[in-house]
Design a protein around this motif. Structure first.
Motif, short mmCIF file in Angstrom:
data_model
loop_
_atom_site.label_atom_id
_atom_site.label_comp_id
_atom_site.label_asym_id
_atom_site.label_seq_id
_atom_site.Cartn_x
_atom_site.Cartn_y
_atom_site.Cartn_z
N ALA A 207 -41.82 -10.85 -30.41
CA ALA A 207 -41.98 -11.39 -31.77
C ALA A 207 -40.67 -11.30 -32.54
N LEU A 208 -39.95 -10.19 -32.41
CA LEU A 208 -38.67 -10.04 -33.11
C LEU A 208 -37.65 -11.08 -32.64
N LEU A 209 -37.57 -11.27 -31.33
CA LEU A 209 -36.62 -12.24 -30.79
C LEU A 209 -36.95 -13.65 -31.25
N ARG A 210 -38.21 -14.01 -31.21
CA ARG A 210 -38.60 -15.37 -31.59
C ARG A 210 -38.40 -15.58 -33.09
N ALA A 211 -38.70 -14.57 -33.89
CA ALA A 211 -38.51 -14.70 -35.34
C ALA A 211 -37.03 -14.88 -35.66
N ALA A 212 -36.19 -14.05 -35.05
CA ALA A 212 -34.75 -14.15 -35.32
C ALA A 212 -34.17 -15.45 -34.79
N ALA A 213 -34.63 -15.88 -33.60
CA ALA A 213 -34.14 -17.14 -33.02
C ALA A 213 -34.56 -18.32 -33.89
N LYS A 214 -35.78 -18.27 -34.40
CA LYS A 214 -36.25 -19.35 -35.29
C LYS A 214 -35.37 -19.42 -36.54
N ASN A 215 -35.01 -18.27 -37.07
CA ASN A 215 -34.23 -18.22 -38.32
C ASN A 215 -32.75 -17.93 -38.04
N HIS A 216 -32.22 -18.53 -36.97
CA HIS A 216 -30.88 -18.18 -36.50
C HIS A 216 -29.78 -18.53 -37.50
N ARG A 217 -30.03 -19.44 -38.42
CA ARG A 217 -29.01 -19.74 -39.44
C ARG A 217 -28.77 -18.53 -40.34
N ASN A 218 -29.80 -17.70 -40.48
CA ASN A 218 -29.69 -16.52 -41.34
C ASN A 218 -29.61 -15.20 -40.56
N VAL A 219 -30.07 -15.22 -39.30
CA VAL A 219 -30.15 -13.99 -38.51
C VAL A 219 -29.52 -14.22 -37.14
N VAL A 220 -28.62 -13.35 -36.74
CA VAL A 220 -28.04 -13.41 -35.40
C VAL A 220 -28.97 -12.69 -34.44
N VAL A 221 -29.38 -13.37 -33.38
CA VAL A 221 -30.30 -12.76 -32.41
C VAL A 221 -29.51 -12.44 -31.14
N VAL A 222 -29.67 -11.20 -30.64
CA VAL A 222 -28.92 -10.73 -29.48
C VAL A 222 -29.89 -10.12 -28.47
N CYS A 223 -29.97 -10.73 -27.29
CA CYS A 223 -30.88 -10.20 -26.26
C CYS A 223 -30.14 -9.78 -25.00
N ASP A 224 -28.83 -10.03 -24.94
CA ASP A 224 -28.06 -9.78 -23.73
C ASP A 224 -26.91 -8.82 -24.03
N PRO A 225 -26.90 -7.62 -23.40
CA PRO A 225 -25.80 -6.67 -23.62
C PRO A 225 -24.42 -7.26 -23.33
N ASN A 226 -24.36 -8.27 -22.47
CA ASN A 226 -23.08 -8.89 -22.16
C ASN A 226 -22.46 -9.60 -23.37
N ASP A 227 -23.27 -9.83 -24.42
CA ASP A 227 -22.76 -10.53 -25.60
C ASP A 227 -22.23 -9.58 -26.68
N TYR A 228 -22.38 -8.26 -26.49
CA TYR A 228 -21.98 -7.32 -27.53
C TYR A 228 -20.50 -7.46 -27.91
N GLN A 229 -19.65 -7.48 -26.89
CA GLN A 229 -18.21 -7.54 -27.15
C GLN A 229 -17.83 -8.84 -27.85
N LYS A 230 -18.45 -9.94 -27.43
CA LYS A 230 -18.15 -11.23 -28.05
C LYS A 230 -18.51 -11.21 -29.53
N ILE A 231 -19.64 -10.59 -29.86
CA ILE A 231 -20.08 -10.56 -31.25
C ILE A 231 -19.09 -9.78 -32.11
N ILE A 232 -18.63 -8.63 -31.61
CA ILE A 232 -17.66 -7.85 -32.38
C ILE A 232 -16.37 -8.65 -32.59
N LYS A 233 -15.92 -9.35 -31.56
CA LYS A 233 -14.71 -10.16 -31.69
C LYS A 233 -14.89 -11.27 -32.73
N LEU A 234 -16.08 -11.90 -32.73
CA LEU A 234 -16.35 -12.96 -33.71
C LEU A 234 -16.37 -12.40 -35.13
#
Length: 432
Positions: free
Chosen positions: A129-156
């Motif tokens: 439910a958390l993932l779908r809610a955040a994905a639906k509202n992705h313009r306002n909420v960043v949704v992260v489900c993959d640990p491989n994306d952690y470093q990319k997010i910090i860089k951004l």
């Protein structure tokens, strides 16, 4: 800096402490639950329990934690809508800007058990439910489900103080796909458990009716392996058929769809004594092999060629015999698409560069070791604690048997001590 508040609740805790430290260092308030909150707090990271936000404790043994308006209102609010902002202010709800969630490991659990209670308890509700809610509202909420994306997010965040819309959309699509696969696996496993043979779902897979001829498909048009008849062991046979296409001397045993044992017939001198499992796959079923398998644990035996079908049927009476055939040129094994079975459907997946052990490990749980011995046998071990313990046990076992480990293939994280021990014994390590 537009990311001010993050909810973190993960089952796979790979890299989460480091990620949370980076977020905290950039002024992000962190909200968390249960084991994740304890892990972060123990690491010295300030963290607020979800129950502090909601004013309501976790109940039902943890089944209900995040399902509360103070959480979902904070995630689903469209900050471009004045009425949404008014609702937040009226109910004292503070927006959440990032949701970092991965789900209970149903995929790994189902490989180990078919106990209904255990499976049910490993079906994630709040996380999905958390993932779908955040994905639906992705313009306002960043949704992260993959640990491989952690470093990319910090860089951004460091480069522009926010996550650009393009990346938000990509993370949202990844979350929707992740939850889709999760639900598909649950449906497939429970369908088998509840004795249903028809799975009416999927968008990327093609349905093949077991009531007629049964064909395994890798996408909507292309067929690459065909079975002589419908069998519940289709997943194992398909994977085994691809393995023995690459290495004809290999014979591989499965327990359900999990690789369990394997031998190189040439290296073992034709011995198969250590092979165990319920399904066996090999290129050619000879009369000699049929005699050796008569008293084995295998209940299903799959093959491409057979020396004497009548002899095999008589010798292996009571066992299911399945012939498979390749419908593409198997001399170019690297072009065979790998397919993950979901019910009666196949999801195409290319493994590059081609390697039999990379393929096998992609179907095994994380932290698996495959040890190749000098007598031609392969040991499959899942590291329940750590890879070093498994290595030490394998070394003791092989020394007692008078054999030697030549190579280790693994998807586990190995440390310098593991490498040192292998180096001292001239054992090659291949990680995937």
């Amino acid at each position: 800096m537009n990311i001010k508040r993050a909810l973190i609740s993960v089952s796979d805790k790979t890299g989460v402490v480091e990620f949370a430290k980076e977020l905290h260092a950039r002024g992000v308030e962190i909200i968390s639950t249960g084991g994740t909150a304890k892990l972060l707090a123990d690491a010295g990271i300030p963290v607020k329990q979800v129950s502090e936000v909601t004013g309501f404790p976790e109940i039902l043994g943890g089944r209900v934690k995040t399902l509360h308006p103070f959480i979902f209102g904070a995630i689903l609010a469209n900050l471009d809508e004045q009425s949404h902002i008014a609702d937040l202010e009226e109910h004292s709800i503070v927006p959440i800007d990032m949701v970092v969630v991965n789900l209970y490991p149903f995929e790994e659990v189902q490989k180990q058990t078919r106990d209904e209670d255990t499976l049910i308890e490993n079906i994630d509700i709040g996380g999905v439910a958390l993932l779908r809610a955040a994905a639906k509202n992705h313009r306002n909420v960043v949704v992260v489900c993959d640990p491989n994306d952690y470093q990319k997010i910090i860089k951004l965040i460091d480069s522009c103080g926010d996550i650009p819309l393009h990346d938000r959309r990509m993370f949202a699509l990844k979350a929707f796909y992740y939850t889709m696969k999760y639900d598909a696996t649950i449906h497939k496993v429970l369908s088998e458990l509840f004795a249903s043979e028809k799975y009416e779902h999927m968008t990327f897979e093609k349905f093949s009716s077991p009531q007629t001829s049964y064909e395994i498909l890798d996408d909507v048009n292309e067929k690459f392996v065909k079975l002589s008849k419908y069998t519940k062991q289709a997943t194992a046979i398909t994977l085994g058929a691809i393995v023995v296409a690459s290495e004809p001397d290999l014979v591989i045993g499965f327990n359900d769809s999990l690789p369990l044992s394997m031998v190189n017939l040439k290296a073992s001198g034709g011995r198969i004594c250590d092979l165990t499992g319920s399904t066996l796959v090999l290129r050619k079923l000879t009369n000699d092999m049929a005699r050796k398998l008569r008293e084995s644990t295998f209940t299903t035996i799959a093959f491409e060629e057979i020396e004497d079908e009548e002899y095999a049927k008589d010798t292996l009476k009571g066992k299911e015999l399945i012939r498979f055939s390749y419908t593409i040129d198997i001399t170019e094994v690297d072009k065979i698409p790998i397919a993950q079975m979901v019910g009666n459907m196949m999801l195409k997946k290319i493994v590059k560069p081609w390697n039999v052990f990379q393929l096998l490990l992609s179907f095994m749980p994380k932290n698996t070791l495959i040890a190749e011995q000098d007598d031609g046998f392969f040991k499959f071990e899942i590291c329940t604690n750590n890879a070093l313990e498994i290595l030490e046990r394998l070394l003791i076992m092989t020394e007692k048997m008078g054999t030697k480990i030549l190579n280790i293939y693994t998807n586990a994280e190995i440390d310098s001590l593991f490498t040192k021990i292998c180096g001292e014994r001239a054992i090659n390590i291949f990680t995937f």
